[in-house]
Design a protein around this motif. Structure first.
Motif, PDB file in Angstrom:
ATOM      1  N   SER A 217       0.854  -1.284  -0.017  1.00 11.10           N
ATOM      2  CA  SER A 217       0.163  -0.063  -0.085  1.00 11.10           C
ATOM      3  C   SER A 217       1.062   1.290  -0.042  1.00 11.10           C
ATOM      4  N   PRO A 218       0.494   2.327  -0.786  1.00  7.29           N
ATOM      5  CA  PRO A 218       1.199   3.529  -0.952  1.00  7.29           C
ATOM      6  C   PRO A 218       0.633   4.542   0.363  1.00  7.29           C
ATOM      7  N   GLY A 219      -0.379   3.934   0.838  1.00  9.71           N
ATOM      8  CA  GLY A 219      -1.259   4.848   1.666  1.00  9.71           C
ATOM      9  C   GLY A 219      -0.303   5.353   3.045  1.00  9.71           C
ATOM     10  N   LYS A 220      -1.219   6.197   3.775  1.00  9.07           N
ATOM     11  CA  LYS A 220      -0.657   6.496   5.115  1.00  9.07           C
ATOM     12  C   LYS A 220      -1.783   7.153   5.957  1.00  9.07           C
ATOM     13  N   GLY A 221      -1.717   7.244   7.248  1.00 11.31           N
ATOM     14  CA  GLY A 221      -2.756   7.974   8.044  1.00 11.31           C
ATOM     15  C   GLY A 221      -2.199   8.127   9.262  1.00 11.31           C
ATOM     16  N   THR A 222      -3.196   8.577  10.082  1.00 12.36           N
ATOM     17  CA  THR A 222      -2.892   8.887  11.639  1.00 12.36           C
ATOM     18  C   THR A 222      -3.778   8.184  12.358  1.00 12.36           C
ATOM     19  N   PRO A 223      -3.483   8.014  13.622  1.00 14.03           N
ATOM     20  CA  PRO A 223      -4.657   7.520  14.360  1.00 14.03           C
ATOM     21  C   PRO A 223      -5.892   8.386  14.813  1.00 14.03           C
ATOM     22  N   LYS A 224      -6.974   7.641  14.978  1.00 20.01           N
ATOM     23  CA  LYS A 224      -8.191   8.345  15.326  1.00 20.01           C
ATOM     24  C   LYS A 224      -8.076   8.863  16.516  1.00 20.01           C
ATOM     25  N   GLY A 225      -8.646   9.946  17.011  1.00 22.57           N
ATOM     26  CA  GLY A 225      -8.542  10.411  18.321  1.00 22.57           C
ATOM     27  C   GLY A 225      -7.207  10.508  18.982  1.00 22.57           C
ATOM     28  N   ASP A 226      -7.213  10.612  20.031  1.00 25.68           N
ATOM     29  CA  ASP A 226      -5.761  10.918  20.787  1.00 25.68           C
ATOM     30  C   ASP A 226      -4.610   9.807  20.499  1.00 25.68           C
ATOM     31  N   SER A 227      -4.836   8.423  20.425  1.00 25.54           N
ATOM     32  CA  SER A 227      -3.783   7.624  20.408  1.00 25.54           C
ATOM     33  C   SER A 227      -4.244   6.262  19.769  1.00 25.54           C
ATOM     34  N   ALA A 228      -3.406   5.275  19.598  1.00 27.42           N
ATOM     35  CA  ALA A 228      -3.690   4.104  19.026  1.00 27.42           C
ATOM     36  C   ALA A 228      -2.708   3.207  19.258  1.00 27.42           C
ATOM     37  N   LYS A 229      -2.977   1.791  19.532  1.00 24.45           N
ATOM     38  CA  LYS A 229      -1.761   1.038  20.100  1.00 24.45           C
ATOM     39  C   LYS A 229      -1.757  -0.238  18.731  1.00 24.45           C
ATOM     40  N   ILE A 230      -0.303  -0.011  18.544  1.00 25.21           N
ATOM     41  CA  ILE A 230       0.515  -0.899  17.773  1.00 25.21           C
ATOM     42  C   ILE A 230       0.600  -2.269  18.436  1.00 25.21           C
ATOM     43  N   ARG A 231       0.077  -3.531  17.655  1.00 21.74           N
ATOM     44  CA  ARG A 231       0.186  -4.535  18.110  1.00 21.74           C
ATOM     45  C   ARG A 231       1.166  -5.661  17.610  1.00 21.74           C
ATOM     46  N   SER A 232       1.632  -6.676  18.230  1.00 19.87           N
ATOM     47  CA  SER A 232       2.400  -7.751  17.600  1.00 19.87           C
ATOM     48  C   SER A 232       1.618  -8.540  16.614  1.00 19.87           C
ATOM     49  N   GLY A 233       0.269  -8.617  16.471  1.00 19.00           N
ATOM     50  CA  GLY A 233      -0.473  -9.228  15.683  1.00 19.00           C
ATOM     51  C   GLY A 233      -1.726  -8.574  15.427  1.00 19.00           C
ATOM     52  N   PRO A 234      -2.783  -9.148  14.518  1.00 17.62           N
ATOM     53  CA  PRO A 234      -3.986  -8.402  14.456  1.00 17.62           C
ATOM     54  C   PRO A 234      -5.084  -8.939  15.127  1.00 17.62           C
ATOM     55  N   SER A 235      -5.073  -8.607  16.422  1.00 19.92           N
ATOM     56  CA  SER A 235      -5.890  -8.921  17.577  1.00 19.92           C
ATOM     57  C   SER A 235      -5.727  -8.315  18.783  1.00 19.92           C
ATOM     58  N   GLU A 236      -6.771  -8.054  19.446  1.00 20.98           N
ATOM     59  CA  GLU A 236      -6.751  -7.450  20.859  1.00 20.98           C
ATOM     60  C   GLU A 236      -5.995  -8.424  21.683  1.00 20.98           C
ATOM     61  N   ASP A 237      -5.698  -9.553  21.250  1.00 23.00           N
ATOM     62  CA  ASP A 237      -5.313 -10.760  22.170  1.00 23.00           C
ATOM     63  C   ASP A 237      -3.600 -10.675  22.323  1.00 23.00           C
ATOM     64  N   CYS A 238      -3.220  -9.704  21.015  1.00 20.86           N
ATOM     65  CA  CYS A 238      -1.742  -9.739  20.858  1.00 20.86           C
ATOM     66  C   CYS A 238      -1.092  -8.784  21.777  1.00 20.86           C
ATOM     67  N   SER A 239       0.043  -8.563  22.192  1.00 18.71           N
ATOM     68  CA  SER A 239       0.675  -7.881  22.762  1.00 18.71           C
ATOM     69  C   SER A 239       0.784  -6.515  22.164  1.00 18.71           C
ATOM     70  N   VAL A 240       0.919  -5.163  23.032  1.00 25.81           N
ATOM     71  CA  VAL A 240       0.919  -3.831  22.599  1.00 25.81           C
ATOM     72  C   VAL A 240       2.409  -3.726  22.453  1.00 25.81           C
ATOM     73  N   THR A 241       3.011  -3.327  21.285  1.00 18.98           N
ATOM     74  CA  THR A 241       4.366  -3.189  21.262  1.00 18.98           C
ATOM     75  C   THR A 241       4.718  -1.597  21.237  1.00 18.98           C
ATOM     76  N   LYS A 242       3.711  -0.737  20.938  1.00 17.78           N
ATOM     77  CA  LYS A 242       3.841   0.780  21.050  1.00 17.78           C
ATOM     78  C   LYS A 242       2.642   1.397  21.007  1.00 17.78           C
ATOM     79  N   GLU A 243       2.306   2.457  21.849  1.00 19.04           N
ATOM     80  CA  GLU A 243       1.072   3.372  21.575  1.00 19.04           C
ATOM     81  C   GLU A 243       1.460   4.671  21.147  1.00 19.04           C
TER      82      GLU A 243
END
Length: 129
Positions: free
Chosen positions: A51-77
Motif C-alpha cells: 500500500s502507498p497509503g498513510k494515515g494517523t490514529p483516530k482520536g488521541d492515540s492508537a496501539k500498535i500490536r504484535s499481531g492483528p488481534s486485541e489478544d496480541c501484545s501492545v508493542t507501542k502506543e
C-alpha cells in the motif's frame, strides 16, 4: 483378624494413595498443557508492503500490536498526530480488519485495528496481505 483379611486391608491402604496420587498427576499434567478456554492465540500473518497509503490514529492515540488481534501484545502506543505508513491489511478470525503499519521515519512496525485509524486504514482489495 485372619492373616488374609489383614493382607487385604494392608493392600487397600497401600493402593488407594497410589491411585489418588496418579490421578492428581494426570489432572495436573493435562491442565498445564491445555490452552485456557475462551482465549485466542495471537497470530502473526505474513505481510508485504503493498500500500502507498498513510494515515494517523483516530482520536488521541492508537496501539500498535504484535499481531492483528486485541489478544496480541501492545508493542507501542502512538499519539494521534503520528504518521503511519500502511503496508497491507488482513481480516482476523473475528471479521475485524487490521492494517500492518510502520511509524513514519522509524523502524517500529506492527498491526493497528482499522477502526482506530483516521481514514479506516488500508482496505483496498489489492492491498490485502
Amino acid at each position: 483378624m485372619s492373616a488374609n483379611r489383614m493382607k487385604s486391608g494392608l493392600l487397600a491402604v497401600a493402593v488407594v494413595p497410589l491411585l489418588v496420587a496418579s490421578a492428581t498427576v494426570a489432572a495436573t499434567a493435562s491442565s498445564a498443557s491445555a490452552e485456557p478456554s475462551g482465549t485466542t492465540a495471537c497470530s502473526h500473518p505474513t505481510w508485504e508492503n503493498k500500500s502507498p497509503g498513510k494515515g494517523t490514529p483516530k482520536g488521541d492515540s492508537a496501539k500498535i500490536r504484535s499481531g492483528p488481534s486485541e489478544d496480541c501484545s501492545v508493542t507501542k502506543e502512538v499519539s494521534g498526530s503520528t504518521v503511519l505508513q500502511y503496508h497491507c491489511w488482513v481480516e482476523n478470525e473475528h471479521g475485524h480488519k487490521w492494517t500492518h503499519v510502520r511509524i513514519d521515519g522509524k523502524d517500529t512496525m506492527g498491526w493497528v485495528y482499522n477502526d482506530r485509524l483516521d481514514d479506516g486504514g488500508s482496505k483496498h482489495p489489492a492491498n490485502k496481505c
